[in-house]
Design an enzyme around this catalytic site. Sequence first.
Site, mmCIF file in Angstrom:
data_model
loop_
_atom_site.group_PDB
_atom_site.id
_atom_site.type_symbol
_atom_site.label_atom_id
_atom_site.label_comp_id
_atom_site.label_asym_id
_atom_site.label_seq_id
_atom_site.Cartn_x
_atom_site.Cartn_y
_atom_site.Cartn_z
ATOM 1 N N CYS A 98 -0.263 4.317 1.962
ATOM 2 C CA CYS A 98 -0.129 4.172 3.424
ATOM 3 C C CYS A 98 1.317 4.411 3.845
ATOM 4 C CB CYS A 98 -0.489 2.759 3.891
ATOM 5 S SG CYS A 98 -2.084 2.133 3.380
ATOM 6 N N ASP A 99 2.225 3.725 3.179
ATOM 7 C CA ASP A 99 3.573 3.582 3.736
ATOM 8 C C ASP A 99 4.640 4.478 3.105
ATOM 9 O OD1 ASP A 99 2.441 1.734 5.335
ATOM 10 O OD2 ASP A 99 3.098 -0.014 4.202
ATOM 11 N N CYS B 71 0.854 -1.201 0.000
ATOM 12 C CA CYS B 71 0.000 0.000 0.000
ATOM 13 C C CYS B 71 0.880 1.236 0.000
ATOM 14 C CB CYS B 71 -0.919 -0.012 1.225
ATOM 15 S SG CYS B 71 -1.980 1.454 1.327
#
Lengths: 329, 214
Positions: free
Chosen positions: A157-158, A154
Amino acid sequence: MHVPGFILDTVSSEHSYPLDQNVLYDILILGGGPAAMSAAIYAARKMLNIAFVTVDFGGQIRETSEVENYLGFQSINAHDLIERFQQHVKSFRLPIGVGARVEAVFRNDGLFTAVMEDGLRYTAKTVIYATGARHRQLAVPGEKELIGRGVTYCSICDAPLYKDRKVMVVGGGNSAFTAALDLSRGNATIILVNNARGWQADAILQRQIRDYKKIEFLDLHEVVRIEGGDRVEGVTVRGRVTGEEKTVAVDGVFIEIGLLPNSDPVKNLVELNERGEVVVDCLCRTNIPGFFAAGDVTTIPHKQIIVAAGEGAKAALSAHDYLVQTSRL
Amino acid sequence: MAILEDKIREQIKTLFEALQNQVRIVNFTQEFECAFCRMTREMLEELGHLSEKITVEVYDFVRDAETVKRYAVDKIPATALVGEKDYGIRFYGVPAGYEFTSLIEGIIDVSRRKPNLSQDILTELAKVDRPVHIQVFVSPTCPYCMFAVRNAHRFAMASSFITADMVEVTEFPHLVVKYNVQSFPKIVINENHALPGLPTDTEFVRAILNAIAR
Ligand SMILES: Cc1cc2nc3c(=O)[nH]c(=O)nc-3n(C[C@H](O)[C@H](O)[C@H](O)COP(=O)(O)OP(=O)(O)OC[C@H]3O[C@@H](n4cnc5c(N)ncnc54)[C@H](O)[C@@H]3O)c2cc1C
């Protein structure tokens, strides 16, 4: 740090029109991405008794920041697009179960029962199955062991964690290039690795990243192994032409190699192809009468929001036709 | 300039019509405010104007040592949601992105004085008989983290042994190293039990019970 404004997404965790286990619904819509939401709108306008069950609203659109190819919007913030879809669906005041994962769907006496993770059961005359897809794994040594320790699927997200660090992105399509763009915003050093020849992403995405100084393009290379003990330390890749192996030191690996359809809950019910996609015809019908499917979970090739939305609409109209033709209304 | 857009403000007003009991938003900042401290405080003060059921209290991390200690706050910006008692719900860092939803829904839960959890989960949580400190590390762009934060906060409401922090970790980079945060969400229970990724309600409760198993 990039702060993405203040997002209000209360529908995703609570909703005020719960489903009723004792009702026989005309259509049960499973999933909450563009395919399911568009199906809900078309079905609701036919004044059918429908219900909607999903883990979240927005599906894969949640994982991107801007959408630049949805008709009517040259560029729209992904959350705003979800919000618009959601408001449209909510305006019909349908029973919506959010946060609910379907575990299996059965067919009994021509009716369908969806069994939820928490044991609740909902019954319907027809189902529109639109549970989309999730990230595919590489299936190489080190990958499973290092998930959450540098192996990630993701990028939105990261990516903030890899500011100024060195990262490998695996893949050659739109998702891989989107991940590279997310990472470039944090000035990461990027190695893009693709096992095919060249790059399959849309030309416009490729152009956006080409000017970034800190990216190396490595096509015709496959990942052999992800190295590291407690965290990712490197990746070993093999040249597909030379057969040569080399280990590149990186802090993280973003795997963007395509999708796996979320078809497990129906694998014993309908026909799937070798990739696990639900086989549908051009009217979104499956081999089981009354069971329709739409969007990324199906065999329809182009996995895009507008395609999923179009398929969802078709599935709803087909379900309506089926209910009329078989005198089930 | 207002921090919250008019559209969001209107949506919140409607949601807040359902608030049942008083909610105290307790915020910690300092005299020379960091950028995110200021953003957090101003946003909370705007929320305070959207319902009579909400009061916003602002404390200084340095000057109000007594209150800082009472709420066991160790970094700022910090925000606690308090009802008839302190449930142990904390937000460290600005609750922006999807975490804004965690904040709004947390306020609604606290005003109801009970979390929205199934009986099965409540039964499991009743087995918790020792202090549990949950930290959910999030990034402001993470679209799934709010589900973990929401559950952690609900659990804190359901059990007087549990306290639960949302930690927007890009504001506290040393914690990235300390807790080895490599993906979001990352959940740490009592300092040494880590859960990467997004667990279901049941997996989450099970991890808590495992962490305190004798
Ligand atoms: C990073 C990224 C960027 C993208 N960018 C673009 C873009 O710019 N333009 C574009 O057109 N497309 C883009 N796409 C593709 C697009 O998002 C998908 O094609 C589209 O979302 C597919 O819609 P869907 O409704 O079929 O499935 P999904 O979006 O996958 O939604 C599936 C839904 O079903 C729910 N679900 C899954 N399993 C269950 C279950 N068991 N029970 C209940 N609910 C379940 C999920 O929670 C989700 O809500 C992008 C995809 C990614 C990953």
